[in-house]
Design an enzyme around this catalytic site. Sequence first.
Site, PDB file in Angstrom:
ATOM      1  N   TRP A  27       0.828  -1.206   0.000  1.00 20.23           N
ATOM      2  CA  TRP A  27       0.000   0.000   0.000  1.00 20.23           C
ATOM      3  C   TRP A  27       0.866   1.262   0.000  1.00 20.23           C
ATOM      4  CZ3 TRP A  27      -5.504   0.404   0.832  1.00 20.23           C
ATOM      5  CH2 TRP A  27      -6.157  -0.834   0.843  1.00 20.23           C
ATOM      6  N   ASP A  40     -12.107   9.179   2.400  1.00 23.74           N
ATOM      7  CA  ASP A  40     -13.083   8.548   3.285  1.00 23.74           C
ATOM      8  C   ASP A  40     -14.231   9.511   3.591  1.00 23.74           C
ATOM      9  OD1 ASP A  40     -14.317   6.718   4.917  1.00 23.74           O
ATOM     10  OD2 ASP A  40     -13.012   7.047   6.631  1.00 23.74           O
ATOM     11  N   ASP A  48     -12.456   2.107  -2.365  1.00 27.05           N
ATOM     12  CA  ASP A  48     -13.577   2.954  -1.917  1.00 27.05           C
ATOM     13  C   ASP A  48     -13.800   4.190  -2.775  1.00 27.05           C
ATOM     14  OD1 ASP A  48     -14.086   1.274   0.281  1.00 27.05           O
ATOM     15  OD2 ASP A  48     -12.669   2.357   1.530  1.00 27.05           O
ATOM     16  N   HIS A  95     -18.328  -4.200  -3.131  1.00 26.90           N
ATOM     17  CA  HIS A  95     -18.474  -5.632  -2.877  1.00 26.90           C
ATOM     18  C   HIS A  95     -19.936  -6.023  -3.016  1.00 26.90           C
ATOM     19  CE1 HIS A  95     -20.114  -4.777   1.120  1.00 26.90           C
ATOM     20  NE2 HIS A  95     -19.022  -4.082   1.421  1.00 26.90           N
ATOM     21  N   TRP A 120     -23.054  -4.318  -1.151  1.00 26.45           N
ATOM     22  CA  TRP A 120     -23.131  -2.865  -1.156  1.00 26.45           C
ATOM     23  C   TRP A 120     -24.077  -2.408  -2.256  1.00 26.45           C
ATOM     24  CZ3 TRP A 120     -17.903   0.220  -0.523  1.00 26.45           C
ATOM     25  CH2 TRP A 120     -18.178   1.520  -0.067  1.00 26.45           C
ATOM     26  N   ASN A 168     -13.090  -6.809   3.232  1.00 23.16           N
ATOM     27  CA  ASN A 168     -14.393  -7.306   3.646  1.00 23.16           C
ATOM     28  C   ASN A 168     -14.403  -8.822   3.658  1.00 23.16           C
ATOM     29  OD1 ASN A 168     -17.431  -7.132   4.122  1.00 23.16           O
ATOM     30  ND2 ASN A 168     -16.854  -4.977   3.831  1.00 23.16           N
ATOM     31  N   TRP A 223     -18.570  -5.409  11.243  1.00 18.64           N
ATOM     32  CA  TRP A 223     -17.473  -5.101  10.327  1.00 18.64           C
ATOM     33  C   TRP A 223     -16.120  -5.044  11.011  1.00 18.64           C
ATOM     34  CZ3 TRP A 223     -14.601  -0.919  11.681  1.00 18.64           C
ATOM     35  CH2 TRP A 223     -15.186  -0.013  12.577  1.00 18.64           C
ATOM     36  N   GLU A 257      -4.191  -7.710  10.400  1.00 16.79           N
ATOM     37  CA  GLU A 257      -4.139  -6.271  10.678  1.00 16.79           C
ATOM     38  C   GLU A 257      -5.536  -5.823  11.090  1.00 16.79           C
ATOM     39  OE1 GLU A 257      -2.244  -4.064   7.600  1.00 16.79           O
ATOM     40  OE2 GLU A 257      -0.321  -5.078   7.887  1.00 16.79           O
ATOM     41  N   ASP A 309      -9.055  -4.102  12.322  1.00 16.09           N
ATOM     42  CA  ASP A 309      -9.973  -3.044  11.911  1.00 16.09           C
ATOM     43  C   ASP A 309     -10.143  -2.000  13.012  1.00 16.09           C
ATOM     44  OD1 ASP A 309     -10.592  -4.261   9.420  1.00 16.09           O
ATOM     45  OD2 ASP A 309     -12.009  -5.588  10.406  1.00 16.09           O
TER      46      ASP A 309
END
Length: 380
Positions: free
Chosen positions: A133, A171, A209, A251, A254, A284, A327, A359, A361
């Site tokens: 990333w 976001d 996103d 996904h 959604w 997800n 989630w 990792e 959430d």
Amino acid sequence: MAAAASVVVAVGTATGLLTALGDDDGGADRAGPQASRSVRLDALPVSPSPSPSSTSPPSAEPSRSASPSPTARRVTPTPSPKRTSARQEPRSTATGLYRHPDSQVLDWVRAHPGDPRQDVIASRIAGHPAAVWFTDHTPATITARVRAVTSAGAAQGRVPVLVPYAIPDRDCGGHSEGGAPDLDAYDAWIDRFAAGLGSGEVIVVLEPDSVAQSECLSAEERADRFASLARAGRVMKDADPAARVYYDAGHSGWHAPAKQAAWLKQAGAASADSSDGVFSNVSNFHTTADEVAYDRAVLDSLGGPPGLGAVIDTSRNGNGAPADGEWCDPDGRSLGRAPTLTTGMGRIDAYLWVKLPGESDGCRGEPGTFTPSYAYDLAR
């Protein structure tokens, strides 16, 4: 939109923060962030020895107006030459996916040889390739950082998976604030990102996103974002014709496929000049079967060249999504299919681990930090 989106929390590189069994010190008992979606930080350090050319400073950033308002901005990129053919099947001359030698899970495995969970975590998580990333807006270093990964992958004959994640308002004011200050700065950052791709095979998971969560933007802001995303794909594929660029399809839990496809088309995902298809399920838990059906429906609605395909994040979807829609580090989840470029499924180009398993959430540990108890629960 509870449990619908997969939002990334990016607060910087988080490594070396754990003690041998210290992941349960407060992380499991504290309330998670107040958000309706998955939260993630996956900014892996980039430390392979760079090629000699990557040590020289990048060229000066193009002159851009400072912080233009979305309503004033107009994107006028130079048109790319039209590509007259599209691949009919997923293709790769490399032997497989590239595993970056530095990650939070590898750091933990190396530091805790006596931990009773180490063997399981090392073999079932750390031994698999995962995405790298790029979450910070660093114009001065981004070319060298990307080149370090792509050159290392090329040297091994393997395909790196890169995730540029610096779109402004990424976001919509939530937990993952950050990124470039404006879209002009983002376009310049993408130019420098693309300059590090080299000429070998690479998979780019472009801005998780950025399309699926764009409903929070005004129509004009959305159009400007989509113009930048379309430009990003063209720039990367022009810089490296072997690059495979995939766009955000959210996904299966959604948006409806037709709605998502309409946005994707505006963002350039239907054009061979900018896109190889779509990605889904990043961070997800939806089953691979559900994502295959959903991605095919999106691609059917999207149109475009017959060679467009999809890649699916299978890192944590072995048991599917929780029935209650939880989630944040939900219990009872499991690793999904191992990352591979050979799926045996038509129009599904790869299964990837985009979100690194273990990792957090934000409920089993600090958001984005490797949490061995969580990793062990997923892996055993």
